[in-house]
Design a protein around this motif. Structure first.
Motif, mmCIF file in Angstrom:
data_model
loop_
_atom_site.group_PDB
_atom_site.id
_atom_site.type_symbol
_atom_site.label_atom_id
_atom_site.label_comp_id
_atom_site.label_asym_id
_atom_site.label_seq_id
_atom_site.Cartn_x
_atom_site.Cartn_y
_atom_site.Cartn_z
ATOM 1 N N SER A 8 -20.711 38.320 1.754
ATOM 2 C CA SER A 8 -21.133 37.878 3.028
ATOM 3 C C SER A 8 -19.844 36.227 3.430
ATOM 4 O O SER A 8 -20.336 35.513 4.066
ATOM 5 C CB SER A 8 -22.127 37.426 2.473
ATOM 6 O OG SER A 8 -23.672 38.622 3.099
ATOM 7 N N TRP A 9 -19.089 36.275 1.858
ATOM 8 C CA TRP A 9 -18.341 34.492 1.606
ATOM 9 C C TRP A 9 -17.033 35.191 1.105
ATOM 10 O O TRP A 9 -17.131 36.228 0.599
ATOM 11 C CB TRP A 9 -19.227 34.386 0.338
ATOM 12 C CG TRP A 9 -20.699 33.915 0.497
ATOM 13 C CD1 TRP A 9 -21.272 33.329 2.080
ATOM 14 C CD2 TRP A 9 -22.107 35.073 0.516
ATOM 15 N NE1 TRP A 9 -22.852 32.857 1.828
ATOM 16 C CE2 TRP A 9 -22.815 34.257 0.915
ATOM 17 C CE3 TRP A 9 -22.052 35.529 -0.627
ATOM 18 C CZ2 TRP A 9 -24.317 34.789 0.403
ATOM 19 C CZ3 TRP A 9 -23.556 36.098 -0.860
ATOM 20 C CH2 TRP A 9 -24.459 35.395 0.198
ATOM 21 N N ASP A 10 -16.500 34.099 1.146
ATOM 22 C CA ASP A 10 -14.676 34.376 0.956
ATOM 23 C C ASP A 10 -15.173 33.714 -0.708
ATOM 24 O O ASP A 10 -14.773 32.761 -1.072
ATOM 25 C CB ASP A 10 -14.744 33.334 1.727
ATOM 26 C CG ASP A 10 -12.828 33.500 1.407
ATOM 27 O OD1 ASP A 10 -12.541 34.397 0.499
ATOM 28 O OD2 ASP A 10 -11.795 32.402 2.026
ATOM 29 N N MET A 11 -15.704 34.963 -2.011
ATOM 30 C CA MET A 11 -15.323 34.865 -2.642
ATOM 31 C C MET A 11 -14.122 33.918 -3.222
ATOM 32 O O MET A 11 -14.423 33.055 -4.934
ATOM 33 C CB MET A 11 -15.591 35.949 -3.576
ATOM 34 C CG MET A 11 -17.300 37.229 -2.935
ATOM 35 S SD MET A 11 -18.736 35.668 -3.039
ATOM 36 C CE MET A 11 -18.900 35.659 -5.152
ATOM 37 N N PRO A 12 -12.478 34.557 -3.109
ATOM 38 C CA PRO A 12 -11.893 33.850 -3.882
ATOM 39 C C PRO A 12 -11.644 32.159 -3.935
ATOM 40 O O PRO A 12 -10.977 31.551 -4.566
ATOM 41 C CB PRO A 12 -10.829 34.329 -2.957
ATOM 42 C CG PRO A 12 -11.208 35.742 -2.366
ATOM 43 C CD PRO A 12 -12.880 35.073 -2.132
ATOM 44 N N ARG A 13 -13.156 31.819 -2.806
ATOM 45 C CA ARG A 13 -12.485 30.603 -2.748
ATOM 46 C C ARG A 13 -13.991 29.994 -3.226
ATOM 47 O O ARG A 13 -14.171 28.864 -3.583
ATOM 48 C CB ARG A 13 -12.977 29.862 -1.186
ATOM 49 C CG ARG A 13 -12.384 30.404 0.118
ATOM 50 C CD ARG A 13 -12.704 29.792 0.637
ATOM 51 N NE ARG A 13 -11.080 30.513 2.453
ATOM 52 C CZ ARG A 13 -10.319 29.348 2.433
ATOM 53 N NH1 ARG A 13 -10.145 28.323 1.945
ATOM 54 N NH2 ARG A 13 -9.652 30.077 3.265
ATOM 55 N N THR B 278 -11.518 37.482 -8.388
ATOM 56 C CA THR B 278 -12.010 37.360 -7.605
ATOM 57 C C THR B 278 -13.045 36.536 -7.223
ATOM 58 O O THR B 278 -13.341 36.070 -5.757
ATOM 59 C CB THR B 278 -13.235 38.827 -7.444
ATOM 60 O OG1 THR B 278 -13.806 38.503 -9.020
ATOM 61 C CG2 THR B 278 -12.593 39.998 -7.341
ATOM 62 N N THR C 23 -21.394 44.237 -2.673
ATOM 63 C CA THR C 23 -20.144 45.503 -2.935
ATOM 64 C C THR C 23 -20.297 47.050 -4.170
ATOM 65 O O THR C 23 -19.947 47.766 -3.323
ATOM 66 C CB THR C 23 -19.396 44.345 -4.283
ATOM 67 O OG1 THR C 23 -18.488 43.890 -3.907
ATOM 68 C CG2 THR C 23 -18.004 45.761 -5.041
ATOM 69 N N PRO D 34 -19.564 45.222 3.267
ATOM 70 C CA PRO D 34 -19.130 43.298 3.124
ATOM 71 C C PRO D 34 -19.654 42.762 2.268
ATOM 72 O O PRO D 34 -20.858 42.245 2.382
ATOM 73 C CB PRO D 34 -18.952 43.223 4.275
ATOM 74 C CG PRO D 34 -19.561 44.356 5.210
ATOM 75 C CD PRO D 34 -19.963 45.560 4.789
ATOM 76 N N ALA E 180 -16.024 27.277 4.730
ATOM 77 C CA ALA E 180 -14.488 27.832 4.850
ATOM 78 C C ALA E 180 -14.843 29.208 3.798
ATOM 79 O O ALA E 180 -14.553 30.461 4.361
ATOM 80 C CB ALA E 180 -13.132 27.396 3.635
ATOM 81 N N PHE E 181 -15.503 28.819 2.850
ATOM 82 C CA PHE E 181 -16.285 30.307 2.070
ATOM 83 C C PHE E 181 -17.591 30.553 3.008
ATOM 84 O O PHE E 181 -17.473 31.898 2.073
ATOM 85 C CB PHE E 181 -17.730 28.863 1.249
ATOM 86 C CG PHE E 181 -17.692 30.184 -0.251
ATOM 87 C CD1 PHE E 181 -17.164 30.713 -0.797
ATOM 88 C CD2 PHE E 181 -19.307 30.244 -0.279
ATOM 89 C CE1 PHE E 181 -17.688 31.741 -1.669
ATOM 90 C CE2 PHE E 181 -19.889 30.764 -0.985
ATOM 91 C CZ PHE E 181 -18.736 32.042 -2.289
ATOM 92 N N GLY E 182 -18.084 29.916 3.509
ATOM 93 C CA GLY E 182 -19.021 30.938 4.538
ATOM 94 C C GLY E 182 -20.377 30.490 4.554
ATOM 95 O O GLY E 182 -21.193 31.525 4.964
#
Length: 463
Positions: A314-319, A394, A307, A312, A85-87
């Protein structure tokens, strides 16, 4: 003493003298006509380099070799789902266990679960250059058809001496088992232990063997965390030049680093700047001895470069916090008080700090009252980052403020506000009482002590 002293071909020598002790190559400082020491190195990777960098999780292999127990298959699967899920799309999940039947069964159960539940992650295992290890790797491939193998041997002169290997023996073994593994339908990541202590001459011969035997990736390992960023840049650039000379300039390069001397993050960044495609990481940097390159440190820095360049992430940082916290709980490692995303990464009690943070919130309140939502959002972000490089929102966290002997009235008011109450409801007596108590005790007040002091303050508007 000699450089790259040959040993025998698999039998440790019994007639060693002091003149036979080899000297490992030092990529930080040793001269070589094949690889001059750079006059300068980049400060960090370019945005395009950061954006194409992938990470490989060593959390369930190298990370587990640094703890006292072994997690259950269920626990590891929960963690792998969070990784996905994080990427993260690649994870090493084992190493040839020899006669350790329990580890063998656990790793094979994990591979079977991954095949059924998590096809989005490509698993890999480490395989030594032996028939027994190859047989085990093929068994793992039969369980998970997408399996990849890191086929490796030690390459530094000191390692070869104690094992009784000469360089020709290492090259022959690597050629044989890379070819056999590839012929079994398993993509090969060709690796060496102690790559960063291996001479340019030996590394040139090893790289040619790895490429010509069918490896699709070359993995470089700073096995004992001895190299520094200059040496990392130098060795990765050397490998890239060798791959170009062999006609495979785009062959994937992996970097595997340890943090024994505190350079794992800097080395990872320099590896990317020098042309590495993938970085091996472990949550919280867990691993043998001082541990591995830290997942959270690497992704925070690469994400920042992306950033800042308007790319964009590369990972779902809020996770991120959930991911590393789950790993800690699984392996029994406590959250550090300090350090990257430690307990105090967004924590303060200093009156100087809280005064600025509280004023940023007041400005945001004024923007809200004026109906300027965009300005309010920017000011709320400022309140979270004026004294923190990492915005807790974040990474899936929250700011933390308490009252201590270093606090002032702003600390009490901000802590009250973050508890969901309106600090305007605090009386001067309550504020002074909490500050006096912290000074009397000589420490931060606990959440319970703060709650007792805030109990009579009204709820904040909109809370």
């Amino acid at each position: 003493m000699q450089k790259d002293t040959p040993g025998t071909t698999g039998t440790p020598r019994a007639d060693i003298t002091s003149l036979d002790i080899p000297v490992n190559f030092n990529w930080n400082s040793d001269d070589s006509p094949l690889s001059p020491i750079p006059d300068s190195i980049p400060g960090e990777p370019l945005p395009a380099q950061a954006a194409r960098t992938r990470i490989l999780s060593e959390c369930l292999r190298d990370g587990l070799q640094g703890i006292s127990g072994y997690p259950s298959v269920d626990a590891m699967m929960r963690y792998l789902h969070l990784l996905h899920a994080f990427g993260v799309r690649h994870a090493t999940v084992g190493i040839y266990p020899g006669n350790a039947d329990r580890l063998d069964a656990t790793m094979k159960k994990l591979l079977a679960r991954m095949r059924e539940e998590l096809p989005g992650i490509v698993p890999s295992v480490l395989s030594m250059c032996t028939e027994e290890s190859l047989k085990w790797t093929v068994e793992c491939k039969d369980i998970h058809p997408a399996l990849e193998a890191v086929v490796f041997m030690g390459s530094a002169p000191s390692r070869r001496l104690v094992q009784g290997w000469d360089l020709d023996f290492v090259l022959g073994r690597m050629e044989t088992f890379i070819k056999k593994t590839a012929e079994a339908g398993i993509p090969v990541i060709a690796g060496t232990e102690h790559t960063t202590q291996t001479s340019p001459e030996a590394l040139r011969a090893i790289t040619r063997t790895q490429v010509e035997s069918g490896a699709y990736t070359i993995a470089m390992a700073d096995t004992i965390g001895i190299i520094r960023p200059l040496g990392t840049y130098r060795i990765v650039r050397f490998l890239r030049a060798e791959l170009a000379a062999l006609g495979v300039p785009d062959l994937q390069v992996d970097w595997h680093g340890h943090r024994d001397t505190g350079n794992a993050l800097g080395n990872a960044m320099m590896a990317v700047a020098a042309g590495a495609d993938r970085i091996h990481v472990v949550s919280r940097g867990v691993g043998e001895r001082s541990g591995n390159a830290s997942l959270e440190e690497v992704v925070l820095n690469l994400a920042a470069i992306e950033t800042e360049a308007g790319l964009p992430v590369s990972w779902d940082m809020p996770r991120l916090l959930e991911l590393i916290t789950t790993y800690q709980e699984m392996v029994g490692v406590t959250t550090p008080e300090h350090g990257v995303l430690g307990k105090r990464y967004s924590h303060t009690s200093s009156g100087i700090h809280t005064d600025a943070i509280l004023k940023a919130h007041h400005l945001a309140d004024q923007a809200r009252e004026a109906g300027d939502a965009a300005l309010e959002e920017k000011l709320r972000e400022m309140s979270r980052t004026v004294y923190s490089a990492v915005d807790p929102e974040t990474v899936g966290g929250t700011a933390s403020v308490v009252v201590s002997p270093w606090s002032g009235q702003s600390s009490v008011k901000l802590a009250c506000m973050l508890s969901g109450r309106d600090p305007r409801g605090l009386t001067p007596e309550t504020i002074d009482g909490l500050l006096a108590r912290a000074n009397e005790l000589g420490r931060e007040l606990t959440p319970e002590e703060l709650e007792e002091g805030f109990a009579k303050a009204p709820a904040a508007h909109g809370a």
